[in-house]
Design a protein around this motif. Sequence first.
Motif, short mmCIF file in Angstrom:
data_model
loop_
_atom_site.label_atom_id
_atom_site.label_comp_id
_atom_site.label_asym_id
_atom_site.label_seq_id
_atom_site.Cartn_x
_atom_site.Cartn_y
_atom_site.Cartn_z
N TRP A 1 0.85 -1.20 0.00
CA TRP A 1 0.00 0.00 0.00
C TRP A 1 0.88 1.25 0.00
N THR A 2 0.60 2.14 -0.96
CA THR A 2 1.28 3.43 -1.01
C THR A 2 0.25 4.52 -1.27
N PRO A 3 0.47 5.74 -0.81
CA PRO A 3 1.52 6.12 0.13
C PRO A 3 1.18 5.58 1.53
N TYR A 4 2.21 5.11 2.22
CA TYR A 4 2.01 4.43 3.51
C TYR A 4 2.14 5.42 4.66
N ASP A 5 1.22 5.31 5.60
CA ASP A 5 1.26 6.12 6.81
C ASP A 5 0.95 5.21 7.99
N PRO A 6 1.90 4.93 8.88
CA PRO A 6 1.66 3.97 9.98
C PRO A 6 0.63 4.43 10.99
N ILE A 7 0.26 5.70 10.95
CA ILE A 7 -0.79 6.19 11.85
C ILE A 7 -2.17 5.70 11.40
N GLN A 8 -2.33 5.54 10.08
CA GLN A 8 -3.64 5.19 9.54
C GLN A 8 -3.98 3.74 9.81
N LEU A 9 -5.31 3.45 9.77
CA LEU A 9 -5.78 2.10 10.07
C LEU A 9 -6.00 1.27 8.83
N GLY A 10 -5.99 1.89 7.64
CA GLY A 10 -6.23 1.09 6.46
C GLY A 10 -6.22 1.90 5.19
N HIS A 11 -6.29 1.19 4.07
CA HIS A 11 -6.15 1.81 2.76
C HIS A 11 -7.48 2.25 2.18
N MET A 12 -8.57 1.94 2.85
CA MET A 12 -9.89 2.33 2.38
C MET A 12 -10.54 3.23 3.41
N PRO A 13 -11.38 4.16 2.97
CA PRO A 13 -11.97 5.10 3.94
C PRO A 13 -13.01 4.48 4.86
N LYS A 14 -13.64 3.41 4.42
CA LYS A 14 -14.69 2.80 5.23
C LYS A 14 -14.08 1.94 6.32
N PRO A 15 -14.61 2.00 7.53
CA PRO A 15 -13.94 1.32 8.65
C PRO A 15 -13.87 -0.19 8.50
N TRP A 16 -14.80 -0.78 7.72
CA TRP A 16 -14.73 -2.23 7.60
C TRP A 16 -13.60 -2.66 6.65
N TRP A 17 -12.93 -1.71 6.04
CA TRP A 17 -11.74 -2.03 5.25
C TRP A 17 -10.46 -1.65 5.98
N ARG A 18 -10.54 -1.58 7.31
CA ARG A 18 -9.32 -1.39 8.08
C ARG A 18 -8.38 -2.57 7.82
N ASP A 19 -7.12 -2.28 7.78
CA ASP A 19 -6.13 -3.33 7.53
C ASP A 19 -5.57 -3.92 8.81
N TYR A 20 -5.95 -3.37 9.94
CA TYR A 20 -5.46 -3.83 11.22
C TYR A 20 -6.66 -4.03 12.16
N THR A 21 -6.52 -4.90 13.11
CA THR A 21 -7.57 -5.15 14.09
C THR A 21 -7.29 -4.33 15.34
N GLU A 22 -8.11 -3.32 15.58
CA GLU A 22 -7.95 -2.44 16.74
C GLU A 22 -6.51 -2.00 16.91
N ALA A 23 -5.88 -1.59 15.81
CA ALA A 23 -4.48 -1.18 15.83
C ALA A 23 -4.21 -0.40 14.55
N ASN A 24 -3.01 0.18 14.48
CA ASN A 24 -2.55 0.79 13.25
C ASN A 24 -1.18 0.22 12.90
N GLY A 25 -0.51 0.81 11.94
CA GLY A 25 0.76 0.26 11.50
C GLY A 25 1.82 0.24 12.57
N TRP A 26 1.84 1.24 13.41
CA TRP A 26 2.81 1.27 14.50
C TRP A 26 2.62 0.07 15.43
N GLN A 27 1.42 -0.09 15.91
CA GLN A 27 1.16 -1.14 16.90
C GLN A 27 1.29 -2.54 16.30
N ALA A 28 0.83 -2.70 15.06
CA ALA A 28 0.89 -4.02 14.43
C ALA A 28 2.32 -4.43 14.10
#
Length: 774
Positions: A537-564
């Motif tokens: 996924w680009t551009p990558y931002d570890p603060i964000q939860l996913g590559h899609m705006p809708k919450p059900w397309w989060r790429d992490y489970t109750e976390a973001n790139g930093w925590q995962a």
Amino acid sequence: MLSRRRLLATSAIGIAATAAAPRLAFAQAPRRTAPNLFIGTAGTGHTYPGASLPFGMVQLSPDTGVERWETCSGYYHSDGSILGFSHTHLSGTGIGDMLDLLVVPARGPVVLQPGTREKPETGYRQRYSDERAEPGYYHVALDNGVTAELTVTERTGWHRYTFPAGEGHLLLDLSHLILDSSDNPPLIGDAVIEVEPDGTITGRRQVFRWAKGRTIFFALQLSPHPNRITFYADDDAEQPAGSQKVTGRRLKAVLHYADAGKAPILLRCGISGVDIGGARANLGAEAKHWDFDATRRDAGARWHAVLDSVRVTGGTEDQRTILATSLYHAHLAPTLFSDVDGRYLGMDGQVHTVPKGGAAYSTYSLWDTYRALHPLLTLIAPDRTKSLVDDLIRQTAQSPFGPLVWPLQGKETGTMIGWHGVVPLAEAQAKGIQADYAAAWPAIRRRSFDFTAKDLDNSKGRDLYDRMGYVPADKWFESVSRTQEYAYDDWASSHIATAIGEKSDAARLRKRSANWRNVIDGSIGFARPRFSDGSWWTPYDPIQLGHMPKPWWRDYTEANGWQATFLNQHDVYGLIQHMGGDAKFEAKLDALFNAPSTLPANAPPDISGLVGQYAHGNEPDQHAPYLYAYVGAPWKTQAMVRRLCTEMYKNDPDGIIGNDDCGQMSAWFVFSALGFYPVDPVEAVYVFGSPLFERAEVTVGNGKRLVVEAPGNRADTPYVAAVTWNGKPWRKSWIAHADLVKGGTLRFTMSSKPNPAFGRALADRPPSNGRTPG
């Protein structure tokens, strides 16, 4: 006034410059400290203050609300009014359910609706005062003049209501439950209340809130008997005088007393997940008398035995109270689910019977509790762990979904991701708990390798994970976390397979447990969403939860790139190597704790308790402070763990920084306050942190005593200068479970300055994936 989140967003390694509180003499013997049952009842702790026994079926507690996330447990400390007292509650979860059979003591005209929190006088709510709680007992004075007291046995709830002189009544509200935004389909499928010939009031209701279709049965008796009973069906339609039964969905009954104040009204109620007969049998077996005070004393004695398993000296009075409360919360779930005759409703919808001496349980919050709660019980309550493991094996074999995920009263909610029911099994096996692990293997194998239409949400993308080595972000939501957590479950399952002789399956699982690598981009050192074509996924931002705006397309489970990025528990040295070696990994850990504590607008409230981007209020990276030990810098672990113990937990209602999650947050504190933590429970070792007290005495194994000493330990001495084990120097920054359960004395020499040499050598670092770097 600074918010707690803002306060905690300071530097990673600094220690709060608090003055050392007066401390007890080191020679003084540790003693029991009373817990504060109101810790966690405000903020997002989601705990309740009512009466329960350790792992009891009944959790009899006041309810203050049912409509807000804050009242997942039914209770929120600042609500200001009480609806009544119900018999089942969840401790610290982020989803609400339960609150079965509300009892409301009332005076004056019968009111059938609760009213609002803002205007309790518009319904049966009551403001209150003189609220007190202790293990196994609860007391409150309602503004209508009634004093309410609650206590319990394992399967029965006991009420004592003292009314003023004159008329009064008890409302039984079977329509009371945690609400959601829709009642379509109805949250209550069907319900019954009936007066049986001997005066026992029995009933049931089927609920479709979280655990869809769960059914609870009850049988209650009163002393004295009411003068009359009126029933109300759906829409509060009053039934004809003399009715002995009412059916429908939202039912109520009113028990009328002409002189309610003549003597205290006692109510005792048994519950069951099987049938009315089970509820009656539970009541008959555990309520053979009407002595409320004797039941209260028995409940207190049961808790004293539990709270005596860990006794401490030193620290502050608040810290000792927090420890006792954490130990209390760590013994509320899983909850008993088998009746006195051993029957329980299995995950297959059938009634089963446990072997003599066994028990069935519910309320397994496994995504959370495999990390610290189950390991804590394995250390201090191995007999309970044996009972839980036997039950996990039986229910795993019975469930159409295999390993348990988040079962609640015979229903698999499938909440969260992975199939972490395998982890407590693998952990217990690794730590010497004897059980028939082979009986669970066929179901574990199916979950691991066979992909069917029956799969729950928690195992979506397993086929792609198996074939491609990761779950693609363009195919399934929460793909990064799924890949990593499936890999950890593979690691745990491989241990079970090895233990029972399934060598080829063990090898396949062990190999697949390395799939975490495929969602960690080593070039940037972050967990990163990856698509089906192999691109990131680009551009990558570890603060964000996913590559899609809708919450059900989060790429992490109750976390973001930093925590995962630090989710890996079982192959830490592989992760270190993948990210460029010790120095780069240590720098990345420093960056985790020093990053700005900002979150995107769509972040779930579970991500809380931030220190930089480390989120102590949620589970995915709660082991991360201990990872410094794996790069030979355990002094940084010591500083951070001490900070978390002192800043993330308080002796007040808002005293837990996130959901307690059935005791996981509390178990983290117990371990960390003792000075060690199970980074990977299956590895069966503990990584040293920073003990909080001067001395702790812990009952381990079969009644053996582990003593943890840190003489002279103060608020300004978070660092470990040296360690001895049974009087001999101990150079390692970790110790094995097999050593601790033999009993002995673990002695820490504490300092105000770090000792970078301790635990620095490769041979002294903790094992991971069965190996050490030395």
